[in-house]
Design a protein around this motif. Structure first.
Motif, short mmCIF file in Angstrom:
data_model
loop_
_atom_site.label_atom_id
_atom_site.label_comp_id
_atom_site.label_asym_id
_atom_site.label_seq_id
_atom_site.Cartn_x
_atom_site.Cartn_y
_atom_site.Cartn_z
N LEU A 17 39.84 12.25 22.61
CA LEU A 17 40.19 12.87 21.34
C LEU A 17 41.35 13.84 21.53
O LEU A 17 42.32 13.83 20.75
N CYS A 18 41.28 14.63 22.57
CA CYS A 18 42.30 15.65 22.85
C CYS A 18 43.61 15.04 23.34
O CYS A 18 44.69 15.49 22.95
N GLU A 19 43.54 14.03 24.19
CA GLU A 19 44.74 13.49 24.82
C GLU A 19 45.40 12.36 24.05
O GLU A 19 46.61 12.13 24.21
N VAL A 20 44.64 11.65 23.21
CA VAL A 20 45.20 10.46 22.55
C VAL A 20 45.09 10.53 21.03
O VAL A 20 46.09 10.43 20.32
N VAL A 21 43.88 10.69 20.54
CA VAL A 21 43.63 10.53 19.10
C VAL A 21 44.31 11.61 18.27
O VAL A 21 45.06 11.29 17.32
N LEU A 22 44.04 12.88 18.57
CA LEU A 22 44.64 13.96 17.76
C LEU A 22 46.16 13.99 17.84
O LEU A 22 46.82 14.13 16.80
N PRO A 23 46.77 13.83 19.04
CA PRO A 23 48.24 13.77 19.06
C PRO A 23 48.81 12.59 18.27
O PRO A 23 49.84 12.73 17.60
N ALA A 24 48.13 11.45 18.31
CA ALA A 24 48.60 10.28 17.56
C ALA A 24 48.51 10.52 16.05
O ALA A 24 49.43 10.18 15.30
N ILE A 25 47.42 11.13 15.61
CA ILE A 25 47.27 11.45 14.19
C ILE A 25 48.35 12.43 13.75
O ILE A 25 48.98 12.26 12.69
N GLY A 46 50.58 21.71 12.79
CA GLY A 46 50.34 22.95 13.52
C GLY A 46 48.85 23.20 13.74
O GLY A 46 48.43 23.62 14.81
N THR A 47 48.06 22.90 12.72
CA THR A 47 46.62 23.04 12.83
C THR A 47 46.06 22.08 13.88
O THR A 47 45.21 22.46 14.70
N ILE A 48 46.54 20.85 13.87
CA ILE A 48 46.10 19.88 14.87
C ILE A 48 46.50 20.34 16.26
O ILE A 48 45.72 20.21 17.22
N ALA A 49 47.68 20.92 16.41
CA ALA A 49 48.11 21.43 17.72
C ALA A 49 47.19 22.54 18.21
O ALA A 49 46.86 22.61 19.40
N THR A 53 44.86 22.40 21.59
CA THR A 53 44.89 23.46 22.59
C THR A 53 43.50 24.01 22.87
O THR A 53 43.09 24.17 24.02
N PHE A 54 42.74 24.28 21.82
CA PHE A 54 41.38 24.78 21.98
C PHE A 54 40.51 23.77 22.69
O PHE A 54 39.78 24.10 23.63
N LEU A 55 40.58 22.52 22.26
CA LEU A 55 39.77 21.46 22.86
C LEU A 55 40.15 21.26 24.33
O LEU A 55 39.29 21.07 25.19
N GLY A 56 41.44 21.33 24.64
CA GLY A 56 41.89 21.20 26.02
C GLY A 56 41.35 22.32 26.89
O GLY A 56 40.94 22.09 28.03
N ALA A 57 41.34 23.53 26.38
CA ALA A 57 40.78 24.67 27.13
C ALA A 57 39.29 24.49 27.34
O ALA A 57 38.77 24.73 28.44
N PHE A 58 38.59 24.05 26.32
CA PHE A 58 37.15 23.80 26.41
C PHE A 58 36.85 22.73 27.46
O PHE A 58 35.96 22.90 28.30
N ILE A 59 37.61 21.66 27.44
CA ILE A 59 37.43 20.58 28.42
C ILE A 59 37.70 21.08 29.83
O ILE A 59 36.97 20.74 30.78
#
Length: 68
Positions: A17-25, A46-49, A53-59
């Motif tokens: 979700l963090c690496e593929v889906v959200l950036p693609a959307i 900007g909200t998706i970014a 970032t939050f999801l990446g930190a959590f992961i």
């Protein structure tokens, strides 16, 4: 609960979700917003970014906990 670890499947889903889906959307919305006149591309992307970032930190935190 403290010390509880997530399953590998959950981790993989969140990572995808963090690496593929959200950036693609985000890229698709930003690109199509101008063509189709979609509202607020800067705010939505900007909200998706911020979410990425939050999801990446959590992961990253979960990855470190898993290594312990």
């Amino acid at each position: 609960m403290k010390g509880e670890k997530m399953t590998n499947k959950t981790f993989d889903v969140l990572r995808t979700l963090c690496e593929v889906v959200l950036p693609a959307i985000s890229a698709a919305y930003f690109g199509l917003a101008d063509i189709w006149g979609l509202p607020m591309p800067d705010k939505i992307c900007g909200t998706i970014a911020v979410l990425i970032t939050f999801l990446g930190a959590f992961i990253n935190v979960k990855r470190k906990q898993y290594a312990e």
